[in-house]
Design a protein around this motif. Structure first.
Motif, PDB file in Angstrom:
ATOM      1  N   GLN A 200      -0.403  12.478   3.555  1.00  0.00           N
ATOM      2  CA  GLN A 200      -1.296  12.848   2.457  1.00  0.00           C
ATOM      3  C   GLN A 200      -0.682  12.461   1.113  1.00  0.00           C
ATOM      4  O   GLN A 200      -1.378  11.935   0.230  1.00  0.00           O
ATOM      5  N   SER A 201       0.618  12.703   0.953  1.00  0.00           N
ATOM      6  CA  SER A 201       1.292  12.381  -0.306  1.00  0.00           C
ATOM      7  C   SER A 201       1.293  10.887  -0.567  1.00  0.00           C
ATOM      8  O   SER A 201       1.062  10.436  -1.698  1.00  0.00           O
ATOM      9  N   GLU A 204      -2.131   9.847  -1.721  1.00  0.00           N
ATOM     10  CA  GLU A 204      -2.415  10.221  -3.108  1.00  0.00           C
ATOM     11  C   GLU A 204      -1.769   9.251  -4.086  1.00  0.00           C
ATOM     12  O   GLU A 204      -2.343   8.958  -5.143  1.00  0.00           O
ATOM     13  N   ALA A 207      -4.006   6.040  -4.053  1.00  0.00           N
ATOM     14  CA  ALA A 207      -5.419   6.195  -4.410  1.00  0.00           C
ATOM     15  C   ALA A 207      -5.739   5.563  -5.775  1.00  0.00           C
ATOM     16  O   ALA A 207      -4.910   5.606  -6.681  1.00  0.00           O
ATOM     17  N   THR A 268      -1.078   8.732 -11.435  1.00  0.00           N
ATOM     18  CA  THR A 268       0.328   9.126 -11.327  1.00  0.00           C
ATOM     19  C   THR A 268       1.047   8.881 -12.642  1.00  0.00           C
ATOM     20  O   THR A 268       1.782   9.749 -13.144  1.00  0.00           O
TER      21      THR A 268
END
Length: 319
Positions: A200-201, A204, A207, A268
């Protein structure tokens, strides 16, 4: 009470045993991809491919030089000699010596990291390089340029940290970067962090683009999850902002060509906080925005990054 103490001791022992086992497995699965050179007693892991003008690649947080070897460095090596480094405490590069009396004794400032990697580059015969930094690696590239203004052909900043940011970092950094948090929480992460959380990290970070198939395995994500690597990353990120505040005061002294490449959808390292403000600080900075791209354009649109390097080389007179 004795039962509780014995149980806690058993949990601590189990945690560190499991963490050690995970670290040993990660290191066995991902040995150094390149070679090791020692700079002032610190081992620095590097990999060199290709021939031509020198291009140094510096990876971001939680990474290592394998970040660039899923095709990007190989493409670049058709026209350049590509020198990749692991940053301190990450991959197979060691940490710098502790600083007596500092609240965060091993924060490894951008300047210290740049000096270490530039020292390794000197030992490898690197001359007048283009220095590319991605994300956290971008602030290290800027520190390199500030300290070696006349010996750096150009800078290429990809999704790069360059300006102070508003607000606080998340608890992963603010807690993990402390002595107590590092001692209590980091071993638990190394020992028990589920693979689903890691996936999941990674998703992210990439993305809105998807992560390439096999990215975490190729990177050797287990190396980033070693206790000392988590600790190094947290301490470096947690202590970064004051150094960026000081560095931005002298960005105007950078005389080399600077090519910035930033995705418009990067959450980010948001471009409106960093690249779009930095471009006005340095006299020879040029910004290329990538519509719809996130934080990892070296994977999703590598041709755009190589084009920026080519522009930097042409502006520096290397082509």
């Amino acid at each position: 009470m004795i039962y509780v103490l014995v149980s806690l001791a058993g949990l601590v022992a189990l945690t560190h045993w499991r963490a050690s086992a995970h670290e040993a497995a990660a290191e066995a699965a991902h040995p150094p991809a390149g070679e090791i050179v020692t700079v002032d007693g610190v081992p620095v892991h590097y990999k060199i491919i290709g021939s031509g003008p020198d291009v140094v690649l510096i990876h971001g947080a939680n990474g290592n030089l394998n970040e660039f070897t899923m095709g990007f460095a190989q493409m670049l090596a058709e026209d350049y000699r590509v020198i990749m480094f692991d940053r301190p405490g990450l991959g197979w590069t060691g940490r710098l010596p502790a600083k007596a009396g500092a609240w965060n004794a091993r924060e490894e400032t951008p300047q210290e990291q740049a000096r270490l990697l530039a020292g390794a580059a000197d030992m490898l015969g690197v001359e007048n390089p283009i220095v590319l930094g991605h994300s956290f690696g971008g602030i290290v590239a800027l520190a390199w340029g500030l300290e070696r203004n006349d010996e750096t052909a150009a800078l290429v900043l990809v999704a790069s940290v360059s300006k102070p940011w508003p607000g606080e970092l998340g608890p992963t950094y603010t807690v993990g970067g402390t002595t107590l948090g590092g001692a209590l929480l980091i071993p638990l992460a190394t020992a028990f962090l589920p693979e689903s959380y890691v996936e999941q990290s990674v998703g992210e970070v990439f993305a809105p683009q998807p992560a390439p198939d096999g990215y975490a395995k190729h990177l050797g994500i287990g190396l980033s999850l070693r206790r000392e690597s988590i600790r190094a990353n947290a301490q470096q990120v947690n202590a970064l902002r004051p150094h960026v505040v000081e560095m931005e005061k002298v960005y105007g002294t950078l005389t080399m060509p600077i090519e910035l490449v930033h995705g418009s959808a990067d959450t980010t390292v948001p471009p409106d906080i960093h690249a779009q403000r930095f471009v006005n600080d340095a006299p020879n900075a040029n910004l290329t925005m990538l519509p719809g791209q996130g934080h990892m354009p070296q994977h999703s649109v590598p041709d755009e990054i190589i084009a920026a390097i080519d522009r930097a080389a042409a502006r520096a007179g290397l082509r």
